[in-house]
Scaffold this motif. Sequence first.
Motif, PDB file in Angstrom:
ATOM      1  N   LEU A  14       1.999  17.491  54.708  1.00  0.00           N
ATOM      2  CA  LEU A  14       3.048  17.050  53.791  1.00  0.00           C
ATOM      3  C   LEU A  14       2.485  16.286  52.606  1.00  0.00           C
ATOM      4  N   SER A  15       1.525  15.410  52.856  1.00  0.00           N
ATOM      5  CA  SER A  15       0.943  14.619  51.769  1.00  0.00           C
ATOM      6  C   SER A  15       0.236  15.514  50.749  1.00  0.00           C
ATOM      7  N   THR A  16      -0.394  16.584  51.220  1.00  0.00           N
ATOM      8  CA  THR A  16      -1.073  17.508  50.307  1.00  0.00           C
ATOM      9  C   THR A  16      -0.083  18.243  49.430  1.00  0.00           C
ATOM     10  N   ARG A  20       0.477  17.872  45.250  1.00  0.00           N
ATOM     11  CA  ARG A  20       0.424  19.008  44.321  1.00  0.00           C
ATOM     12  C   ARG A  20       1.670  19.065  43.448  1.00  0.00           C
ATOM     13  N   ILE A  21       2.832  18.848  44.058  1.00  0.00           N
ATOM     14  CA  ILE A  21       4.077  18.857  43.282  1.00  0.00           C
ATOM     15  C   ILE A  21       4.059  17.729  42.254  1.00  0.00           C
ATOM     16  N   TYR A  22       3.598  16.555  42.689  1.00  0.00           N
ATOM     17  CA  TYR A  22       3.512  15.413  41.771  1.00  0.00           C
ATOM     18  C   TYR A  22       2.544  15.709  40.630  1.00  0.00           C
ATOM     19  N   PHE A  23       1.447  16.369  40.937  1.00  0.00           N
ATOM     20  CA  PHE A  23       0.462  16.748  39.917  1.00  0.00           C
ATOM     21  C   PHE A  23       1.100  17.639  38.857  1.00  0.00           C
ATOM     22  N   PHE A  24       1.854  18.652  39.297  1.00  0.00           N
ATOM     23  CA  PHE A  24       2.491  19.556  38.354  1.00  0.00           C
ATOM     24  C   PHE A  24       3.558  18.851  37.525  1.00  0.00           C
ATOM     25  N   LEU A  25       4.294  17.921  38.134  1.00  0.00           N
ATOM     26  CA  LEU A  25       5.305  17.165  37.395  1.00  0.00           C
ATOM     27  C   LEU A  25       4.674  16.339  36.271  1.00  0.00           C
ATOM     28  N   ILE A  26       3.522  15.744  36.562  1.00  0.00           N
ATOM     29  CA  ILE A  26       2.871  14.879  35.584  1.00  0.00           C
ATOM     30  C   ILE A  26       2.102  15.696  34.541  1.00  0.00           C
ATOM     31  N   ILE A  27       1.260  16.619  34.979  1.00  0.00           N
ATOM     32  CA  ILE A  27       0.394  17.367  34.066  1.00  0.00           C
ATOM     33  C   ILE A  27       1.191  18.298  33.168  1.00  0.00           C
ATOM     34  N   PHE A  28       2.223  18.953  33.718  1.00  0.00           N
ATOM     35  CA  PHE A  28       3.046  19.847  32.900  1.00  0.00           C
ATOM     36  C   PHE A  28       4.141  19.100  32.141  1.00  0.00           C
ATOM     37  N   GLN A  29       4.135  17.772  32.241  1.00  0.00           N
ATOM     38  CA  GLN A  29       4.966  16.892  31.430  1.00  0.00           C
ATOM     39  C   GLN A  29       6.459  17.194  31.567  1.00  0.00           C
ATOM     40  N   ILE A  30       6.912  17.261  32.818  1.00  0.00           N
ATOM     41  CA  ILE A  30       8.341  17.370  33.067  1.00  0.00           C
ATOM     42  C   ILE A  30       8.978  16.028  32.703  1.00  0.00           C
ATOM     43  N   PRO A  31       9.993  16.002  31.845  1.00  0.00           N
ATOM     44  CA  PRO A  31      10.590  14.713  31.445  1.00  0.00           C
ATOM     45  C   PRO A  31      11.102  13.916  32.638  1.00  0.00           C
ATOM     46  N   LEU A  32      10.664  12.682  32.754  1.00  0.00           N
ATOM     47  CA  LEU A  32      11.090  11.787  33.834  1.00  0.00           C
ATOM     48  C   LEU A  32      11.960  10.643  33.315  1.00  0.00           C
ATOM     49  N   PHE A  33      11.687  10.205  32.092  1.00  0.00           N
ATOM     50  CA  PHE A  33      12.419   9.083  31.513  1.00  0.00           C
ATOM     51  C   PHE A  33      12.359   9.201  29.993  1.00  0.00           C
ATOM     52  N   ARG A  34      13.015   8.280  29.334  1.00  0.00           N
ATOM     53  CA  ARG A  34      12.949   8.214  27.874  1.00  0.00           C
ATOM     54  C   ARG A  34      12.890   6.753  27.464  1.00  0.00           C
ATOM     55  N   VAL A  35      11.748   6.362  26.900  1.00  0.00           N
ATOM     56  CA  VAL A  35      11.552   4.971  26.477  1.00  0.00           C
ATOM     57  C   VAL A  35      10.881   4.956  25.101  1.00  0.00           C
ATOM     58  N   PRO A  36      11.160   3.942  24.290  1.00  0.00           N
ATOM     59  CA  PRO A  36      10.439   3.801  23.023  1.00  0.00           C
ATOM     60  C   PRO A  36       8.963   3.495  23.281  1.00  0.00           C
ATOM     61  N   CYS A  37       8.099   4.086  22.474  1.00  0.00           N
ATOM     62  CA  CYS A  37       6.661   3.841  22.579  1.00  0.00           C
ATOM     63  C   CYS A  37       6.056   3.927  21.189  1.00  0.00           C
ATOM     64  N   CYS A 175       8.016  12.549  45.922  1.00  0.00           N
ATOM     65  CA  CYS A 175       6.671  13.125  46.035  1.00  0.00           C
ATOM     66  C   CYS A 175       5.602  12.040  46.084  1.00  0.00           C
ATOM     67  N   ALA A 176       5.790  10.970  45.306  1.00  0.00           N
ATOM     68  CA  ALA A 176       4.811   9.881  45.298  1.00  0.00           C
ATOM     69  C   ALA A 176       4.743   9.192  46.652  1.00  0.00           C
ATOM     70  N   PHE A 177       5.900   8.955  47.272  1.00  0.00           N
ATOM     71  CA  PHE A 177       5.912   8.320  48.589  1.00  0.00           C
ATOM     72  C   PHE A 177       5.393   9.279  49.656  1.00  0.00           C
ATOM     73  N   SER A 178       5.741  10.558  49.537  1.00  0.00           N
ATOM     74  CA  SER A 178       5.308  11.539  50.541  1.00  0.00           C
ATOM     75  C   SER A 178       3.824  11.850  50.449  1.00  0.00           C
ATOM     76  N   SER A 179       3.212  11.582  49.292  1.00  0.00           N
ATOM     77  CA  SER A 179       1.783  11.864  49.133  1.00  0.00           C
ATOM     78  C   SER A 179       0.902  10.873  49.876  1.00  0.00           C
ATOM     79  N   VAL A 180       1.483   9.752  50.303  1.00  0.00           N
ATOM     80  CA  VAL A 180       0.717   8.772  51.075  1.00  0.00           C
ATOM     81  C   VAL A 180       0.592   9.283  52.501  1.00  0.00           C
TER      82      VAL A 180
END
Length: 209
Positions: A14-16, A20-37, A175-180
């Motif tokens: 499960l952690s693996t 992988r899902i978390y990796f794709f969410l981050i690397i492929f830049q799926i929108p998670l939030f919207r904040v000024p930067c 995914c972040a919690f399940s990766s542990v």
Amino acid sequence: MATSSSSKGWLKNLSTYASRIYFFLIIFQIPLFRVPCRAGMCTTPIHVTSSQLIASEIFPVAVVKALLFPGAVINGIVKNMTVPRWDNVLNIYNLTDVKEASAVTDLQRLEVLSGSYFSVAGAVIGILKPGRMSMFGTLLIIWGLVKEGILGKPVNTGPAKTVFVYPTMFIAMVCAFSSVKYDVKKIVRAAPARSIAKPLQSSSKSKLK
């Protein structure tokens, strides 16, 4: 028997899968939030991290481009069926003038900035070895968003800069919690065993006397 063994194998890995899902969410830049930067409005941890890396010049520009390029390709294909050029990556994310931008925006959202760093690093490292970095980074981001959204810190200057959380943030959190990876066997071994036989033996001896 085959079904139970397959389910056990799925839970064991499960952690693996979560990493992988978390990796794709981050690397492929799926929108998670919207904040000024510094780059304007950031919607992914990579966007927040890249704007800070470009401004501080910690890493070469080529490294930041390599970090942004996979997501730029996916977004380009989905939006207008085109593949962006390598030289145009920084322009797409409005990162060409971030060095001159004010650092106050990032300082007001240190939790989101720090969490984005940990999320990106955890996503990359998690492919090789799942760990707690992704979970820690996601928790920091969530706390930063909650602090601003609920507590109203810092105060937004207009509706265009309103902080927003996408439903995909929940998927990233799961995914972040399940990766542990939790080793139940080690926990059981580490737990001290309580002796029940000794009190029984001493009570039986006292009766004989």
